[in-house]
Design a protein around this motif. Structure first.
Motif, PDB file in Angstrom:
ATOM      1  N   TRP A 116      77.127  79.259  99.341  1.00  0.00           N
ATOM      2  CA  TRP A 116      77.383  79.245  97.906  1.00  0.00           C
ATOM      3  C   TRP A 116      78.631  79.531  97.334  1.00  0.00           C
ATOM      4  O   TRP A 116      78.837  78.518  96.400  1.00  0.00           O
ATOM      5  CB  TRP A 116      76.640  80.351  97.255  1.00  0.00           C
ATOM      6  N   GLN A 117      79.574  79.950  97.953  1.00  0.00           N
ATOM      7  CA  GLN A 117      80.685  80.253  97.440  1.00  0.00           C
ATOM      8  C   GLN A 117      81.605  78.788  97.599  1.00  0.00           C
ATOM      9  O   GLN A 117      82.412  78.273  96.975  1.00  0.00           O
ATOM     10  CB  GLN A 117      81.582  81.358  98.043  1.00  0.00           C
ATOM     11  N   GLU A 149      80.746  76.447  94.921  1.00  0.00           N
ATOM     12  CA  GLU A 149      81.411  76.732  93.782  1.00  0.00           C
ATOM     13  C   GLU A 149      82.910  76.576  93.882  1.00  0.00           C
ATOM     14  O   GLU A 149      83.549  75.951  92.765  1.00  0.00           O
ATOM     15  CB  GLU A 149      81.447  78.543  93.613  1.00  0.00           C
ATOM     16  N   ARG A 195      81.783  87.366  91.470  1.00  0.00           N
ATOM     17  CA  ARG A 195      80.554  87.112  92.582  1.00  0.00           C
ATOM     18  C   ARG A 195      80.870  88.226  93.772  1.00  0.00           C
ATOM     19  O   ARG A 195      79.912  88.737  94.170  1.00  0.00           O
ATOM     20  CB  ARG A 195      80.655  85.721  92.935  1.00  0.00           C
ATOM     21  N   LEU A 204      75.680  72.153  94.032  1.00  0.00           N
ATOM     22  CA  LEU A 204      75.662  73.673  93.556  1.00  0.00           C
ATOM     23  C   LEU A 204      74.599  74.384  93.120  1.00  0.00           C
ATOM     24  O   LEU A 204      73.957  75.505  93.505  1.00  0.00           O
ATOM     25  CB  LEU A 204      76.760  73.729  92.192  1.00  0.00           C
ATOM     26  N   ARG A 214      73.217  77.569  95.089  1.00  0.00           N
ATOM     27  CA  ARG A 214      73.036  78.811  94.350  1.00  0.00           C
ATOM     28  C   ARG A 214      71.885  79.703  94.916  1.00  0.00           C
ATOM     29  O   ARG A 214      71.531  80.718  94.574  1.00  0.00           O
ATOM     30  CB  ARG A 214      72.908  78.596  92.975  1.00  0.00           C
ATOM     31  N   ARG A 215      70.726  78.704  95.295  1.00  0.00           N
ATOM     32  CA  ARG A 215      69.477  79.277  95.701  1.00  0.00           C
ATOM     33  C   ARG A 215      69.496  79.620  96.858  1.00  0.00           C
ATOM     34  O   ARG A 215      68.536  80.200  97.580  1.00  0.00           O
ATOM     35  CB  ARG A 215      68.247  78.390  95.345  1.00  0.00           C
TER      36      ARG A 215
END
Length: 421
Positions: A210-211, A214, A247, A198, A202-203
């Motif tokens: 990214w999702q 998550e 988000r 993660l 996230r970067r």
């Protein structure tokens, strides 16, 4: 008409056509989030009216995306179809849903809506096209697969991170609840592998990757919380959906607005029912806290009798089942006796609410697992209607949703077993 008859008559707007929704559209006003519930996951009328409401919110108030109680990867295929694919039919994307209960989203009603959305988007600039996204936490393996594809194509140096997480979960591929039991002997579980993945994604400049990361982190937390029992896993799931919604709103920009489709037990404010007393929160409660009561409109749905699609047990073949007449001590019985067969209620300010909105009454909730013969011993959530929602759509008789297919390949039992809401 009983003790509530005059009160219900004074609140009810007969509901036949989309134009009859005007009072609700006015109530939404400048709200940033509208949550549309359902009393079951398998009733045509709930999907139909949510679709009609959502179309007006998109066309007249500029709502930006629809977020549903569904898995991110499955819904991402629908999103690509309605926003970007020139020739794709969203129905084809919906037919790729494989995890039981497929009928929740792979049905004719959602197909009709997503085709409407595809047609609406054809006339919009890419930045103004309305999206379709999943909020839920269950797609652990599908999200891991998507992450590995992304890493191999875009960031091969990060593939070992993805494989570390994949191999950590691999012993639990068929029974993820076994992961929860493994925490007793291996407390760290897969948390380190998931955290590293993660942090790396996230970067990333890829929101979808990214999702998915998550989701993997949310699923790890969710199955870990099963060890605690009680409300813990329910709250992990709703907090994950709330965070995903936040988000998405950030991703779409400061002027974005969301329509959410989920079960009443998620959409309704927990403080308006017995759920808060049981330690449970909901995305409706969390949205009111995050965006303020003026920034959110919560709409519940209900029915007195009819038919519904559900399964007798988790993973069992879906059936069209009868929905018996509601219990005599329930909200649904009150509305059956006093309200027009299809009607809309938009509630006044709480200080001005009549007794029918303030009294605690049983409110029907049907999940994907349903046994009509057992209903009188369950399926009702004690509710103060005016606290739980801002508005309510009533369908006295409801009918089964129309599934696109009848086969399933994944019958893993998530924590919502045996009710499935």
């Amino acid at each position: 008409m009983g003790r509530y008859g005059d009160e219900v008559a004074g609140l009810a707007t007969p509901l036949q056509h989309s134009e009859d929704l005007n009072v609700l559209i006015d109530r939404v006003g400048d709200a940033r989030v509208v949550m549309l519930g359902e009393a079951s996951h398998g009733s045509h009328e709930f999907y139909d009216w949510r679709s009609r409401i959502t179309q007006r919110l998109i066309q007249e108030l500029g709502f930006t995306f629809v977020a549903v109680e569904g898995d991110w990867p499955d819904c991402e295929r629908v999103d690509q179809s309605v926003r970007f694919a020139e020739d794709a039919d969203p129905r084809e994307a919906l037919q790729q849903y494989r995890r039981w209960p497929t009928w929740m989203w792979a049905n004719e009603e959602v197909s009709d809506f997503s085709r409407w959305l595809r047609g609406h988007n054809e006339f919009q600039e890419p930045a103004r096209r309305v999206g379709f996204h999943g909020l839920d936490v269950y797609s652990l393996w599908e999200s891991l697969d998507e992450i590995l594809i992304h890493l191999r194509e875009r960031h091969p140096e990060l593939v070992p991170l993805g494989l570390d997480a994949f191999h950590c979960f691999e012993p639990f591929v068929d029974q993820p609840q076994q992961y929860a039991r493994s925490i007793h002997t291996r407390p760290a579980g897969c948390s380190c592998e998931v955290s590293g993945l993660l942090a790396a994604l996230r970067r990333s400049d890829d929101f979808n990757a990214w999702q998915n990361a998550e989701v993997v982190a949310g699923a790890e937390h969710y199955y870990r919380s099963l060890v605690k029992g009680g409300a813990a896993s329910w709250n992990v799931r709703d907090r994950h959906m709330d965070a995903t919604l936040a988000r998405l709103l950030d991703h779409y920009g400061p002027q974005s607005k969301a329509v959410v489709w989920a079960h009443n037990t998620h959409v309704g404010d927990a403080w308006g029912s017995v759920m808060a007393e049981q330690g449970e929160t909901t995305i409706g409660t969390l949205a009111r806290q995050r965006y303020g009561e003026d920034g959110v409109v919560l709409v519940g749905f209900g029915t007195h009798h009819g038919t519904v699609v559900a399964g007798e047990d988790w993973g069992r073949p879906m059936e069209v089942m009868p929905v018996p007449e509601a219990r005599r001590d329930s909200l649904e019985h009150v509305l059956h006796e006093t309200a027009p067969d299809q009607s809309l209620f938009v509630f006044p300010a709480r200080a001005q609410q009549p007794a029918v909105l303030r009294d605690r009454l049983g409110h029907r909730a049907i999940g994907v697992v349903y046994r009509p013969d057992w209903e009188r011993w369950g399926n009702y959530v004690p509710t103060m209607l005016g606290e739980r929602y801002d508005a309510f759509v009533w369908c006295d008789e409801s009918h089964a949703v129309r599934p696109l297919h009848t086969f399933f390949t994944d019958v893993t039992e998530p924590e919502t077993f045996p009710t499935g809401v």
